[in-house]
Design an enzyme around this catalytic site. Structure first.
Site, PDB file in Angstrom:
ATOM      1  N   ASP A 182      26.290  46.384  44.064  1.00 49.34           N
ATOM      2  CA  ASP A 182      27.023  45.455  43.216  1.00 49.34           C
ATOM      3  C   ASP A 182      27.806  46.206  42.133  1.00 49.34           C
ATOM      4  O   ASP A 182      27.288  47.145  41.521  1.00 49.34           O
ATOM      5  CB  ASP A 182      25.998  44.509  42.573  1.00 49.34           C
ATOM      6  N   GLU A 192      30.647  46.976  46.650  1.00 47.36           N
ATOM      7  CA  GLU A 192      31.445  45.936  46.013  1.00 47.36           C
ATOM      8  C   GLU A 192      32.331  46.616  44.970  1.00 47.36           C
ATOM      9  O   GLU A 192      31.912  46.860  43.841  1.00 47.36           O
ATOM     10  CB  GLU A 192      30.580  44.867  45.333  1.00 47.36           C
TER      11      GLU A 192
END
Ligand code: BGC
Length: 584
Positions: A232, A274
């Site tokens: 993330d 990401e």
């Protein structure tokens, strides 16, 4: 990524690789295949939103386990689970307060293990979240840091400053809620750094202890058997004065370090980056195959929406031309929607205005730098448009990710706060609580979608199972067709020029597989003349019907398409094509 069309000699001795109409394509998954992620169909879901097994109003692991058959039947062979760790849930679980535990509302570690096992029994792989840029301010590491003396080793786990003007060149991501990337902590008597919400302090990746701690978190979940980790918010790990604090060389060094730790112990497991950045910056996250195996292609996503609304292929072709080659063993992840806003960070100001005007007229549809709506409402419920977008999802280069509920055309609720309007309970049936939960309706973690035309009474799995023409059943067929050909997951992407810009044409090529994809972005019928003379002699076999179309000759190849139609062909030598042709 971008290559001109060339003539490829077809290797006729290669045995036919297709498995016509094979409904059990998951069985073909080879568990030892180190490139498995290239042939994956990823289904993204939140445990909380999927199915509640104990009537407390929240989805849980046991509920999800009950639904694995559904996911398998859809044709997905990989599930990506949103964060399920203990958390104050002020950022829906991306604010983690304990890395090696499970939020008890969703179940126990044993339930998670059972889910993993059941998924693996079905040859479904599981990707989980490694949220390491930041923790919740409730995490014991942060509580310890703020109480520890200034400049102490414990304080040093996070990023502190006495001056809130430090790193002034860094943009704010959550523009609707945050005014600064610094917040004052009265206990510590210093400012702490956070790229997202102020309750999510950033970890300090200049501290080797933090890197080691993160490796241990990673190992904890990999040892349990997860197949991949979504990294993330990975561009923001390291901060440096005089930079925008994104994509720094030191951040890449941390990733290489994590990757080495992964490879040392866990073969065939992957990292999915990401990194919401331009293609040339995202390219760096693959490194020399020593950082991430996969990365989301953020910029192509809004451009697919632009192309269909403008009825012009230019936005997609342009961004693909700017997309660099990536190492052989790396892969893009392609998506239409996810749990966040449809981000408009990777577009120009003019394009952003266009997107807001076309897709988010009501200000409530906007959040931060993006649009908080689901695919079906974005397409105004147009079945042809939804099909075309999904056809692009399945044929553009990379591994497709389906956001739960989009396979049945779920709607959204723009009256809910934050991005919660696209995170509502899965609509299983027209029964009470959409078959999601047996709890009192008032106890559900989120309101259901009830209003027409997307309310659960009409849009639900049960209803769509019964109707052969439903979106769900069409999606199953789409996935099934895609999975017959490796070129979709592994092939090159070669745009085919044609005078009619309303039609997007490209070839996917992998070994002897040559797939021609023709997409009419317009709401009106179109014809297109394709210069395919380099492929003269080949016969296009239409992939859904298995009908042979006229062979390719010297003249431009003419195709006509109805509104928002798409056609996929395998180009083959005539004798081979005939052997595949459906006998009618
Ligand atoms: C996640 C968001 C989250 C943010 C901050 C993102 O990359 O996708 O849902 O709000 O990280 O944690």
């Amino acid at each position: 990524m971008y290559r001109p069309i060339t003539e490829t000699p077809v290797d006729e001795s290669t045995p036919a690789t297709h498995a016509r109409g094979n409904p059990h394509h998951n069985e073909s998954v080879n568990d030892n295949d180190s490139l498995w992620y290239k042939d994956a169909i990823i289904y993204q879901l939140h445990v909380k939103s999927y199915r509640d097994s104990n009537a407390d109003g929240f989805g849980d692991f046991r509920g999800l386990l009950e639904k694995l058959d559904y996911i398998e039947q859809l044709g997905a062979n990989t599930v990506w689970l949103l964060p399920f760790y203990p958390s104050p849930l002020r950022d829906d679980g991306y604010d983690i307060s304990a890395y090696e535990e499970i939020n008890p509302t969703y179940g126990s570690i044993d339930d998670f293990r059972a889910l993993l096992e059941a998924a693996h029994d079905r040859h479904i792989r599981v990707i989980t979240e490694l949220v390491i840029n930041h923790t919740s301010d409730q995490h014991p590491w942060f509580q310890r840091a703020r109480r520890a003396p200034k400049d102490s080793p414990e304080r040093n786990w996070y990023v502190w400053s006495d001056d809130p003007n430090k790193y002034a060149g860094t943009r704010i991501i959550f523009t609707d809620t945050e005014k600064s990337n610094w917040s004052w902590d009265p206990e510590a008597q210093q400012f702490y750094w956070h790229r997202f919400f102020s309750h999510q302090p950033d970890l300090n990746f200049d501290n080797p202890e933090v890197v080691e701690a993160v490796k241990n978190v990673m190992r904890f979940w990999l040892r349990m058997g997860v197949d991949g980790l979504r990294l993330d918010a990975i561009p923001y790990l390291i901060e440096r004065d005089g930079t925008n604090c994104e994509n720094l060389p030191e951040t890449h060094q941390v990733l290489k370090d994590l990757r080495a730790a992964l490879d040392a112990e866990f073969p065939n497991r992957i990292f999915l980056a990401e990194a919401n950045q331009w293609p040339s910056d995202v390219r760096q996250y693959f490194g020399h195959s020593d950082e991430c195996h996969m990365a989301f292609h953020f910029p192509v996503m809004p451009r697919m929406y632009m192309a269909i609304r403008k009825e012009d292929r230019t936005p997609v072709v342009d961004i693909m031309r700017q997309t660099p080659e990536i190492p052989e063993d790396c892969q893009w992840a392609i998506f239409l929607r996810n749990h966040d806003e449809l981000t408009l960070e990777m577009v120009t100001d003019e394009e952003r205005d266009y997107m807001y005007r076309e897709y988010a007229r009501d200000p409530r549809m906007r959040i931060n730098v993006g649009i908080r709506r689901r695919l079906n409402p974005l397409m105004d419920g147009g079945r042809r448009q939804v099909e075309l977008m999904n056809a692009l999802l399945m044929s553009m280069p990379g591994t497709p990710i389906i956001y739960y509920g989009d396979e049945i055309g779920m709607g959204d609720n723009i009256y809910l706060g934050d991005r919660n309007g696209v995170r509502t309970p899965m609509q299983w049936s027209a029964d009470r609580n959409a078959g999601f939960s047996e709890a009192d309706t008032a106890a559900l973690f989120s309101p259901l979608i009830v209003d027409p035309p997307y309310g659960y009474h009409t849009v639900n799995v049960g209803a769509q199972e019964r109707v052969p023409t439903s979106l769900l059943r069409w999606m199953r067929r789409l996935i099934n067709v895609r999975q017959e050909y490796k070129a979709f997951g592994r092939g090159t992407w070669e745009p085919v020029d044609a005078a009619n810009r309303r039609v997007l044409v490209f070839i996917r090529r992998y070994r002897d597989e040559l797939i021609l994809c023709v997409n009419n972005l317009s709401r009106f019928a179109q014809y297109v003349e394709l210069d395919l003379h380099a492929l003269r002699g080949m016969v296009p076999l239409e992939l859904w019907s298995k009908n042979c179309f006229p062979g390719i000759g010297d003249l431009p190849y003419l195709l006509t398409l109805g509104p928002h139609n798409f056609l996929w062909f395998r180009l083959m030598p005539p004798e081979q094509a005939k052997s595949y042709q459906r006998s009618t």
